[in-house]
Design an enzyme around this catalytic site. Structure first.
Site, PDB file in Angstrom:
ATOM      1  CG  HIS A  46      -2.072  -1.011   1.042  1.00 20.10           C
ATOM      2  ND1 HIS A  46      -3.032  -0.909   0.066  1.00 20.10           N
ATOM      3  CD2 HIS A  46      -2.364  -2.142   1.727  1.00 20.10           C
ATOM      4  CE1 HIS A  46      -3.873  -1.935   0.166  1.00 20.10           C
ATOM      5  NE2 HIS A  46      -3.490  -2.703   1.160  1.00 20.10           N
ATOM      6  CD  GLU A 147      -3.997  -9.281   3.707  1.00 21.96           C
ATOM      7  OE1 GLU A 147      -4.343  -8.253   4.298  1.00 21.96           O
ATOM      8  OE2 GLU A 147      -3.054  -9.324   2.906  1.00 21.96           O
ATOM      9  CG  ASP A 173      -7.248  -6.380   2.905  1.00 23.33           C
ATOM     10  OD1 ASP A 173      -8.152  -5.721   2.368  1.00 23.33           O
ATOM     11  OD2 ASP A 173      -6.049  -6.224   2.626  1.00 23.33           O
TER      12      ASP A 173
HETATM   13 MG   LIG Z   1      -4.184  -6.285   3.746  1.00 22.23          MG
END
Ligand SMILES: [Mg+2]
Ligand SMILES: [Mg+2]
Ligand SMILES: [Mg+2]
Ligand SMILES: [Mg+2]
Ligand SMILES: [Mg+2]
Ligand SMILES: [Mg+2]
Lengths: 253, 253, 253, 253, 253, 253
Positions: A46, A147, A173
């Site tokens: 990310h 996740e 997630d």
């Molecule tokens: Mg994640």
């Protein structure tokens, strides 16, 4: 070869605490590296950067007490290899759904015959020392993120994968996978049950468990619950929350 | 041309609050830009970057509610010109010692006949709009830092310089100039007296006064004392202090 | 969350017009972003850069009236996720050959339960606002490029994929796929027939159709033919063609 | 050592035509370098970058038919030296006000005993060849920009400076210096008179004259008037004007 | 289109000699490009950078006598396409295990109908010239690395792949695959036998054979053995070994 | 604060040996930092980069046994301050002509009251530790380059400047200043005499003497002559000379 600092904590019966870096600034990396963490994880999933910046960030971390780790953007063999070459002492791989994927992850982190990692002259050797090749397979750790719904279904078989250091929970997630909003509610409900199950499965398989925490209270709770590797918050949260406090102090203090 | 947000605050009888950026990360810049500041100052003096990175940081800030400003590394005409071309809506120049230097600073920030700024096609026009040339001289502000013994001696003549928006205190360097340790003691003693004198001199000359604050309490105190532009802390302080709190929460919380 | 500007055009019964960026210069990005386009597409397939630069380019675009979009280098889940995190309000994915691939593309662009996009704190939220998570699935668009023989064969099933915003024609590669030279002849022959078929298929499936145009006449023709999203030329063509005109003016004007 | 391409033009009785680069993109640099110019000037004064990027841009230009030149950000000895080390075959220095400044400029461009340029191993030698040191003083040209009131006053003494290749007009700043708006009116009025005077002074002193042109007509006019070095427009103007034409073609064509 | 310099050597009955670049410095790239190599291979597998830096390095190489090549990080279609767009005149792909993979590699390097390479306006055309599209398929070479146990098993079928230029030995990984330490022992034992087998298989199939050499003696031996493409050492080895010699000269000389 | 490694050598009665870095590659920096040098000097004068890259290079060096130093591009107060903030433990400043310049250099390297260095939160503190401010003035060294005719004339007064660590010879420029070709002839003639005089003057003033050496023999000679700080060669020389040797081994070995 420099030892794995997480294991030093684990061996001392303590949880390890890792920082999380998504700013592509080497100065920010060093700042985190001197803030008391055992390791700092450079986030390529990310974070707004790829391997070029990530290796620079690990170079900056190499001059601090914190051990450099990386979250790979995905289960991509070449990218994981390059992060290791770049000096990552541990890889956290997102969205591991199956034992087969976990095996691929382990393979990418180990030289033959234990894996398929490619050998090449790179900075890991500079940072690690001349015995890097001999010790890398034993020192560098691979962590599989749990996740997704599928990953949760295959939890036990993932935990059973030989050579995997541990499982690492992505609670945002995982919440989505459980049909919950992304802000984790870790104390009760389906997420709490899943966290408990993951912790048990890891222990049963002799693996470590880690987790990303989005609140200070969560970090303490998870350590007490028995998670081995705690990531308490992340850089952009630190910066924005502290900035807001200081703005308030300036406007209203 | 986009208006000067500091002046909007001043015109409303309020202090303006600016962030301070030394991380060369555009993501960090945006994070600060969305944290509630009226402006964010990109620091080219102590930040580990020069104009290339600084303009990118101002581009990132341009998409946030915070107005981009820059602290120039020094009173260098070409560098100040380029920062303005890059979209700075205000320049804070360190270590202004004399009224002559303050006049040079103002000149670098203004097109002829009011100054010697060079005109060229650049992103200031993109960010500011087609009336940039017409309004730039009136919109963009130049602030002179008072932080040396000589600058303090020449305070009144510096404040008298036509076109200068205000004086801005660097309390660390000013403390050193006063023979004090660099961590500012703003509530009493020589620094407190100097701050009071600077505030008075600015007001007497119809100029604004600003200050960099290294503690939350200082930020509130300075606003109450009458400083117009408050910089409460800075990015690396935010990051390291928040990180330490979260580490403690993980280890002991 | 900032709305999707293409849809504002579509809802007004107009074609949307997007710019195309292959220069890794944030100043060039801003220049295009202020040139009248509804959106600018950062090209990671043929542009000489990857996600690090691309996100910077989208940050620069974020300060302009043009909505940031990205052409991903390929159907790579992690890369598409990162471009979305980086603030892309739309993804154009090259070389979609099958409906299965189109479904993967849609999945990469949507949070669960509609897709498998991973949730993480990133600049999309800064640019988009606090309701980003709630609205992202509805706002962000995925476009599948039709430009291979196989993609053309599977056109109707691709167009039928739920959640796909539209199909986007790469006329150069499509010409090659049809056994033609790469410079598109759009007015007659096999390419013209394919374009017509694509437009019909999109309409029949309730999807949008877009196209990359290599000549000004082609841009007008395609709009009149009914294409919804027109990309008229690209940055390096603009620069080289204009430069040649000015050189001629200097040498012979 | 590679010859100076401007001189090849001059020796053939032609005007030389140079491109102007303010995009910090090596791909844009190459694009300009292949567009028919004799040289391309990397603009460090108004371009959003400093020497790091500039040298990369000159490296990119080195693979094209265009000779790399640079406009320095100011009369800064160290910066000019580094641009030369980086492979600039000519320096255009802004805002030369006096003959003394022009002499400094020449000195910065020449090794002793003709100047004070510092000798060091650098890429100029790679690009230029092993005879670089021997021929650099004779090959590399220094151009002084005439664009201020003071520079215009001192025009004749500037033109008389030994070793100066020529004077180069910045018509925007010169217009401001003459009390005119920054968009040059070159055909009549004070600017036209100044241009004529500059051209005469250069010729009288046996120096070349160059000029930056903001319109195609201006480029042709200036060549016909006798200017030796014509810069017809600049990259961001090319990009934005061509983009607007293509947008119009897409929307209304 | 610029010719393939390796083939010029091959056609003259000589081995070609290529440099190997893992420093992400354009100045280092140029330095290698002027050191006498026929080509320089930008290493994206073990070098600490990805395509953004790699294309810059190839731009720098484009101004030198050495032909730019790239080792891709993996058999990733999009990455290989972008390296070609960026001006690579040859691709060396690591860890080719099967003939199917070798065919994918060839396909990624060729425009239809011979492959699936995507056509787009990019710098390859600038560097190569207007006939790039017509000649690229015939000029650009794809080399498959043989360095795994599986690749060695499938050697003959890999060599038989149509369009493949040659096979290239990674002796470190191949040694690991053979159960040997990573430092190659090329003169006897299993590695020597494998090298001989690879050379024979390449010849039998009418393909070229290349090899990466980690010692000067190995480079000479391999040339005499008949390898067509010799890579003698690599940049970081050059730098560290030469530095150690100079340090010794300073301390003890 | 980390000690000054040069002084550790000096205190042990040994010469210190420093590397010289002009490649803007952090990997190259680390490679040099592990090659046996006591320090590595990042060269901002002739290296193709400015402070942004230089600080990254010092960050990379910070993880190696070699102490980071920098050659500033010139006697520019702000640049020297930033290099110190960036972690330089020593500054070598080119072309010091007078004692006044040497005093400015010393002042730029010291906090008040001993100098005018500005205090700010920066990475020097991270690298150096919390006692950085207290010990910096005593730890960080300023070296003045003697390499011009004027500097040689003023040698004794320069050496007498309080706080200066030493003088450092640039033999290429000094040769030019003496009317010699730039490749140093250090064993006899005017350069040899000048070196001897510099060494004597430094010793007489209780200062250190350093020198840049362009041949291995020169490095040993200079150490034996009594120079305290030896720079044996530089990175691009290492790379090109070693590359040529390996090319020869491949072609003819
Ligand atoms: Mg994640
Ligand atoms: Mg200060
Ligand atoms: Mg295409
Ligand atoms: Mg001008
Ligand atoms: Mg290998
Ligand atoms: Mg020198």
């Amino acid at each position: 070869m420099r030892p794995n600092r997480l294991r030093e904590r684990f061996d001392a019966g303590q949880a390890a605490v890792a920082g999380w870096l998504s700013f592509d600034s080497q100065y920010a990396a060093e700042t985190l590296g001197h803030a008391g963490f055992d390791a700092v994880v450079v986030d390529l999933q990310h974070g707004p950067f790829h391997v070029d910046a990530a290796i620079g960030l690990m170079q900056a971390l190499s001059a601090t007490p914190a051990m450099p780790m990386a979250r790979s953007p995905s289960l991509d063999f070449a990218t994981i290899n390059k992060l290791l070459d770049g000096g990552a002492w541990g890889i956290i791989c997102p969205m591991i759904d199956t034992a087969g994927q976990a095996r691929e992850l382990v393979s990418a982190c180990r030289y033959p015959p234990m894996g398929m990692r490619s050998f090449g002259p790179a900075r890991g050797v500079l940072y690690g020392g001349p015995d890097y090749f001999d010790k890398a397979n034993d020192t560098i750790e691979a962590w599989a993120m749990i996740e997704t719904a599928e990953g949760l279904r295959n939890l036990e078989s993932i935990c059973a994968v030989d050579g995997l250091a541990g499982v690492f929970v992505g609670p945002g997630d995982l919440s989505l996978a459980l049909g919950l909003p992304p802000t984790p509610r870790w104390r009760e409900g389906p997420l709490a049950e899943a966290l408990d199950r993951i912790l048990q499965a890891a222990r049963a398989a002799g693996k470590r468990a880690g987790i990303f925490c989005t609140a200070k209270e969560m970090a303490g709770d998870m350590r007490r619950a028995g998670f081995d590797l705690i990531v308490p918050g992340y850089d952009s949260l630190y910066l924005s929350s502290a900035a807001r406090e200081w703005v308030a102090a300036a406007r209203e203090g």
